[in-house]
Write a protein that holds these residues in place. Structure first.
Motif, PDB file in Angstrom:
ATOM      1  N   GLY A   1       0.806  -1.219   0.000  1.00 23.72           N
ATOM      2  CA  GLY A   1       0.000   0.000   0.000  1.00 23.72           C
ATOM      3  C   GLY A   1       0.839   1.268   0.000  1.00 23.72           C
ATOM      4  N   GLY A   2       1.975   1.230   0.674  1.00 23.83           N
ATOM      5  CA  GLY A   2       2.848   2.395   0.668  1.00 23.83           C
ATOM      6  C   GLY A   2       2.228   3.602   1.343  1.00 23.83           C
ATOM      7  N   LEU A   3       2.519   4.782   0.793  1.00 28.13           N
ATOM      8  CA  LEU A   3       2.108   6.039   1.412  1.00 28.13           C
ATOM      9  C   LEU A   3       0.643   6.373   1.155  1.00 28.13           C
ATOM     10  CD1 LEU A   3       3.106   8.482   3.047  1.00 28.13           C
ATOM     11  CD2 LEU A   3       3.636   9.607   0.875  1.00 28.13           C
TER      12      LEU A   3
ATOM     13  N   GLU B   1      -3.300  -1.223   3.238  1.00 31.89           N
ATOM     14  CA  GLU B   1      -3.034  -1.705   1.875  1.00 31.89           C
ATOM     15  C   GLU B   1      -3.740  -0.861   0.826  1.00 31.89           C
ATOM     16  OE1 GLU B   1      -3.615  -5.758  -0.846  1.00 31.89           O
ATOM     17  OE2 GLU B   1      -3.702  -5.860   1.357  1.00 31.89           O
ATOM     18  N   GLU B   2      -4.999  -0.515   1.046  1.00 30.88           N
ATOM     19  CA  GLU B   2      -5.767   0.157  -0.001  1.00 30.88           C
ATOM     20  C   GLU B   2      -5.860   1.669   0.182  1.00 30.88           C
ATOM     21  OE1 GLU B   2      -8.358  -3.246  -2.041  1.00 30.88           O
ATOM     22  OE2 GLU B   2      -9.501  -1.865  -0.777  1.00 30.88           O
ATOM     23  N   LEU B   3      -5.642   2.179   1.363  1.00 26.43           N
ATOM     24  CA  LEU B   3      -5.688   3.624   1.592  1.00 26.43           C
ATOM     25  C   LEU B   3      -4.344   4.191   2.029  1.00 26.43           C
ATOM     26  CD1 LEU B   3      -9.170   4.002   3.340  1.00 26.43           C
ATOM     27  CD2 LEU B   3      -8.601   4.159   0.909  1.00 26.43           C
ATOM     28  N   GLY B   4      -3.379   3.328   2.349  1.00 26.66           N
ATOM     29  CA  GLY B   4      -2.030   3.767   2.588  1.00 26.66           C
ATOM     30  C   GLY B   4      -1.726   4.238   3.999  1.00 26.66           C
TER      31      GLY B   4
ATOM     32  N   ALA C   1      -3.776   7.267   5.448  1.00 23.46           N
ATOM     33  CA  ALA C   1      -5.057   6.991   6.097  1.00 23.46           C
ATOM     34  C   ALA C   1      -4.864   6.392   7.478  1.00 23.46           C
ATOM     35  CB  ALA C   1      -5.896   6.049   5.225  1.00 23.46           C
ATOM     36  N   VAL C   2      -3.873   5.518   7.615  1.00 27.27           N
ATOM     37  CA  VAL C   2      -3.602   4.913   8.929  1.00 27.27           C
ATOM     38  C   VAL C   2      -3.205   5.987   9.928  1.00 27.27           C
ATOM     39  CG1 VAL C   2      -2.100   3.336  10.206  1.00 27.27           C
ATOM     40  CG2 VAL C   2      -2.990   2.664   7.967  1.00 27.27           C
ATOM     41  N   MET C   3      -2.364   6.926   9.510  1.00 26.36           N
ATOM     42  CA  MET C   3      -1.954   8.006  10.408  1.00 26.36           C
ATOM     43  C   MET C   3      -3.138   8.896  10.766  1.00 26.36           C
ATOM     44  SD  MET C   3       1.139   7.427  11.098  1.00 26.36           S
ATOM     45  CE  MET C   3       1.526   8.936  11.955  1.00 26.36           C
ATOM     46  N   ALA C   4      -4.026   9.153   9.803  1.00 29.36           N
ATOM     47  CA  ALA C   4      -5.215   9.955  10.089  1.00 29.36           C
ATOM     48  C   ALA C   4      -6.118   9.251  11.104  1.00 29.36           C
ATOM     49  CB  ALA C   4      -5.982  10.228   8.796  1.00 29.36           C
ATOM     50  N   ILE C   5      -6.234   7.937  10.973  1.00 28.47           N
ATOM     51  CA  ILE C   5      -7.045   7.159  11.922  1.00 28.47           C
ATOM     52  C   ILE C   5      -6.433   7.213  13.314  1.00 28.47           C
ATOM     53  CG2 ILE C   5      -7.725   4.804  12.524  1.00 28.47           C
ATOM     54  CD1 ILE C   5      -8.093   4.328   9.492  1.00 28.47           C
ATOM     55  N   LEU C   6      -5.124   7.038  13.397  1.00 30.35           N
ATOM     56  CA  LEU C   6      -4.452   7.111  14.701  1.00 30.35           C
ATOM     57  C   LEU C   6      -4.599   8.504  15.306  1.00 30.35           C
ATOM     58  CD1 LEU C   6      -1.169   5.082  14.039  1.00 30.35           C
ATOM     59  CD2 LEU C   6      -3.259   4.329  15.180  1.00 30.35           C
TER      60      LEU C   6
END
Length: 463
Positions: free
Chosen positions: A318-320, A347-350, A353-358
């Motif tokens: 997924g990368g960045l 994988e699909e939002l990068g 998105a994970v950092m935004a969720i955290l």
């Protein structure tokens, strides 16, 4: 005091308009993600977008209206954050459902079930605001909540209703209904811990022996800590659930430290849990297996490490900015809709998105701790800290496990992962936080007293 003789204190504004604006943004995230799934997977906007969006909007508007009526001074940021996370989680679960349906898997209706659980969660959120007009009322049930919480933790061991799922005995089933009683127990135990610590914090705060500039607690005060240590080890050994064991013990330890302001409790508690986990590693095979997979996931790829390694591969691919909905293969990850939904999102939002969720989870914890700071009573302060700790510990344990920071556990990601018990319990937690914040932010009642020798009106504030 002003010239007119009136004492002026800072008064919080209701900020319901700001909450409504943020809720519109949160709905845009949830409904927009659902539309993006349809475009990415099928090349067109889902035909049920209006019905889905209308139902999701109705739920969030109902929650907002309930806050306006029953908790008008509550925190304006918590509900939008939760709505955004829940909406995004529904979209990701729907994306996985479409792939499961194409692969002809038995169950591919997770999103519909999750929306049903969300509906029940919002109903209980509203119910908690309507029924619980003052959070201090819960303090009367300190020991009742403790007993109920322990009973719920024991239920999975009862023959007939207890169920072991993939080695972890944390489920009960009554007819067609399956439930994780530990999710309800965590809320009850926060109430019990807060009530107990308010009553006994003076004794627990007394210093014992001083070792290397650190005041350790007195030996006679170690009873509650040892009891919670025993409960957490029981969960680890008998239920085979490392995540819940860490959650319950860490929850009590954090609340104990906040109540007493003694760092010695953290040292003693951390040492106890580390010693217990080390002993369990050498005595019990299922604990040792978790650690072995964590230490060498690629070496266990053909066995218990498959799920973890596939999550690593997906997040790396997924990368960045991610592959986009429909362009990844998150279905290769076992339980991508529940335990490993963060890996599917990565994988699909990068990573973005994970950092935004955290960041959203960090804001939820920050707002809960802010509520604790401004709360006017000790019980409310400790309860808000405990509820904030649930989210902080759960996210740390889940994301830490998925990314390989700590051994993998079976907890769900709050509001994102599929799971009815977790979703309902977390909505109730938000309801409790809204009630505590409303009580803390509400203007103090004023009593006007006329003075015969003073032409000015004095205001007495009732606290």
């Amino acid at each position: 005091m002003t010239q007119s003789g009136i004492i002026m204190d800072f008064v919080h504004r209701q900020r319901r308009g700001a909450e409504l604006f943020l809720l519109l943004l949160a709905l845009a995230v949830g409904v927009g993600a659902y539309a993006a799934v349809g475009l990415g997977m099928e090349g067109e906007i889902p035909v049920d977008l209006v019905g889905y969006g209308g139902w999701l909007t109705g739920l969030i508007v109902a929650a907002h209206v309930a806050v306006r009526i029953f908790a008008p001074y509550a925190d304006p940021v918590l509900l939008p954050l939760v709505a955004a996370l829940n909406g995004l989680g529904l979209a990701v679960i729907h994306r996985l459902d479409l792939t499961y349906e194409a692969l002809d898997r038995a169950n591919h209706t997770f999103a519909a079930q999750q929306l049903t659980w969300m509906t029940l969660g919002v109903v209980l959120f509203i119910g908690s605001l309507v029924v619980l007009r003052d959070h201090r009322y819960l303090q009367r049930y300190t020991y009742t909540a403790a007993l109920a919480g322990v009973v719920l933790l024991i239920l999975p061991f009862i023959p007939g209703i207890g169920r072991a799922v993939y080695g972890a005995r944390i489920w009960i089933r009554i007819g067609p209904l399956g439930l994780q009683p530990g999710e309800i127990a965590k809320v009850l135990l926060v109430v019990a811990f807060a009530g107990y610590l308010v009553q006994h914090r003076d004794a627990l705060a007394l210093a014992g022996r001083r070792v290397l500039f650190l005041d350790l607690p007195r030996g006679r005060d170690l009873g509650p800590l040892l009891i919670m240590f025993g409960v957490s080890m029981m969960i680890l050994v008998l239920q085979r659930d490392l995540g819940s064991s860490l959650l319950f013990f860490g929850l009590f330890l954090i609340m104990l430290y906040v109540a007493t302001e003694r760092a010695g409790w953290l040292v003693v508690g951390t040492a106890l849990f580390a010693a217990g986990a080390t002993l369990a590693y050498f005595l019990f095979g299922h604990v040792r297996s978790r650690f072995d997979v964590w230490l060498d996931p690629l070496g266990n790829y053909d066995g218990r490490g498959y799920q973890l390694v596939e999550g690593f591969f997906g997040m790396a691919w997924g990368g960045l900015i991610g592959r986009g909905f429909g362009n990844g293969n998150p279905e290769r990850i076992i339980f991508a809709e529940s335990d490993f939904i963060i890996a599917a999102i990565g994988e699909e939002l990068g990573l973005t998105a994970v950092m935004a969720i955290l960041l959203c989870y960090g804001l939820i914890v920050e707002r809960a701790l802010r509520i604790a700071l401004i709360s006017r009573d000790g019980f409310g302060k400790l309860m808000a800290v405990g509820l904030a700790s649930i989210f902080a510990l759960q996210v740390f344990v889940v994301v830490g496990g998925v990314t390989g920071l700590i051994p993998l556990t079976g907890l769900t990601t709050p509001f994102l992962s599929y799971g009815g018990s977790s979703l309902i319990a977390n909505w109730v937690i938000i309801g409790f936080l809204m009630r505590i914040s409303d009580q803390a932010r509400r203007p103090v009642p004023q009593l006007q007293v006329e003075s015969e020798d003073d032409e000015h009106t004095q205001v007495v504030k009732l606290r």
